[in-house]
Design a protein around this motif. Structure first.
Motif, short mmCIF file in Angstrom:
data_model
loop_
_atom_site.label_atom_id
_atom_site.label_comp_id
_atom_site.label_asym_id
_atom_site.label_seq_id
_atom_site.Cartn_x
_atom_site.Cartn_y
_atom_site.Cartn_z
N ARG A 134 0.75 -1.23 0.08
CA ARG A 134 0.00 0.00 0.08
C ARG A 134 0.96 1.33 0.06
O ARG A 134 1.81 1.11 0.38
CB ARG A 134 -0.93 0.00 1.45
N ILE A 135 0.29 2.16 -0.68
CA ILE A 135 1.05 3.28 -0.82
C ILE A 135 0.58 4.33 0.33
O ILE A 135 -0.73 4.63 0.63
CB ILE A 135 0.71 4.52 -2.04
N ASP A 136 1.36 4.85 1.35
CA ASP A 136 1.11 5.66 2.65
C ASP A 136 1.28 6.85 2.38
O ASP A 136 0.51 8.00 2.59
CB ASP A 136 1.82 4.95 3.77
N TRP A 137 2.11 7.48 1.41
CA TRP A 137 2.54 8.69 1.36
C TRP A 137 2.86 8.95 -0.14
O TRP A 137 3.39 8.14 -0.78
CB TRP A 137 3.63 9.25 2.09
N VAL A 138 2.69 10.37 -0.69
CA VAL A 138 3.27 10.74 -1.97
C VAL A 138 4.20 11.80 -1.84
O VAL A 138 3.39 12.89 -1.31
CB VAL A 138 2.10 10.99 -2.90
N PHE A 139 5.44 11.87 -1.88
CA PHE A 139 6.24 13.00 -1.86
C PHE A 139 6.01 14.12 -3.13
O PHE A 139 5.82 13.41 -4.35
CB PHE A 139 7.71 12.74 -1.94
#
Length: 244
Positions: A134-139
């Motif tokens: 799962r993607i938790d954050w997007v920079f």
């Protein structure tokens, strides 16, 4: 909820946007009456292995019972003793593999931790080192500094100045070094000396490219302005680290 280091949370409707961009920062550079440039951040939108089971204790075998020794007879004396079977030498033991240095990356053998920067406009930070996690954050800020804390195949575990992050594919990272201002207002001087003249000032959250560092100072390019700033005002460089 937002932080000045720049993320948007995935799946929970949160948006965190850093106040600067890499190279073409939207921050305003203003010149004061005294001739000092002020760079302001924008105001809109930052094994131990598991225990192994022990083998069962080996019980000592009972001592063998002594048997009577037969008397020697002429026939027995004349019978030749059987030849001993040739012995095969035991294979040499393999040398023990030295333990891995925890201060070096398991893939690149580069120092851990170390700093890199975000290469593109976006970088997904996942919960684990694969596309199935799962993607938790997007920079969302190009050039923002990130600290690498672990490696696994093509993935690097990174974190930002607030400690937020995850596993990012190495292709999204760059070896170009940057740093972010953590002081409310930092003076950039002509020379790495507190008595040197101030060239410009920058606010908290401004990102710049690192050009050189001594143990206590770093020279940076911030929106085209160059100067020396005390390392204690930055995040993105290791204390005592020297860059040339």
């Amino acid at each position: 909820m937002t932080g000045f280091w720049g993320f948007r949370a995935v799946g929970i409707g949160m948006m965190l946007a850093i106040g600067t961009t890499w190279g073409t920062l939207p921050a305003a550079a203003q010149v004061s009456a005294g001739g000092t440039v002020s760079v302001a951040a924008p105001t809109a939108g930052g094994l131990a292995a598991s225990p192994r089971p022990k083998p069962n204790p080996i019980h000592a075998a009972a001592a063998p019972i002594a048997e009577p020794v037969p008397e020697s007879t002429p026939e027995a004396a004349a019978t030749p003793a059987p030849a001993a079977a040739p012995t095969t030498p035991a294979p040499a033991a393999k040398p023990a593999k030295p333990p891995r240095d925890p201060s070096k990356g398991a893939v690149t053998n580069l120092p851990i931790p170390r700093f890199v920067s975000l290469k593109g406009n976006e970088g997904n930070a996942r919960r684990g080192p694969s596309l199935t996690h799962r993607i938790d954050w997007v920079f969302t800020t190009p050039g923002m500094p990130l600290r690498v804390t672990a490696e696994h195949e093509n993935w690097r575990r990174v974190e930002d100045a607030e400690g937020l992050g995850g596993w990012v594919h190495y292709a999204l990272l760059s070896g170009v070094r940057s740093a972010i201002l953590t002081a409310d207002l930092a003076d950039f001087r002509m020379q790495p000396d507190p008595a040197s003249a101030v060239r410009f000032q920058a606010e908290r959250g401004v990102i710049g490219r690192l050009l050189a560092c001594t143990p206590d100072w770093c020279r940076m390019n911030v929106q085209g302005e160059r100067g020396w700033v005390e390392k204690s005002a930055l995040w993105g460089v290791i204390p005592g680290e020297i860059l040339e």
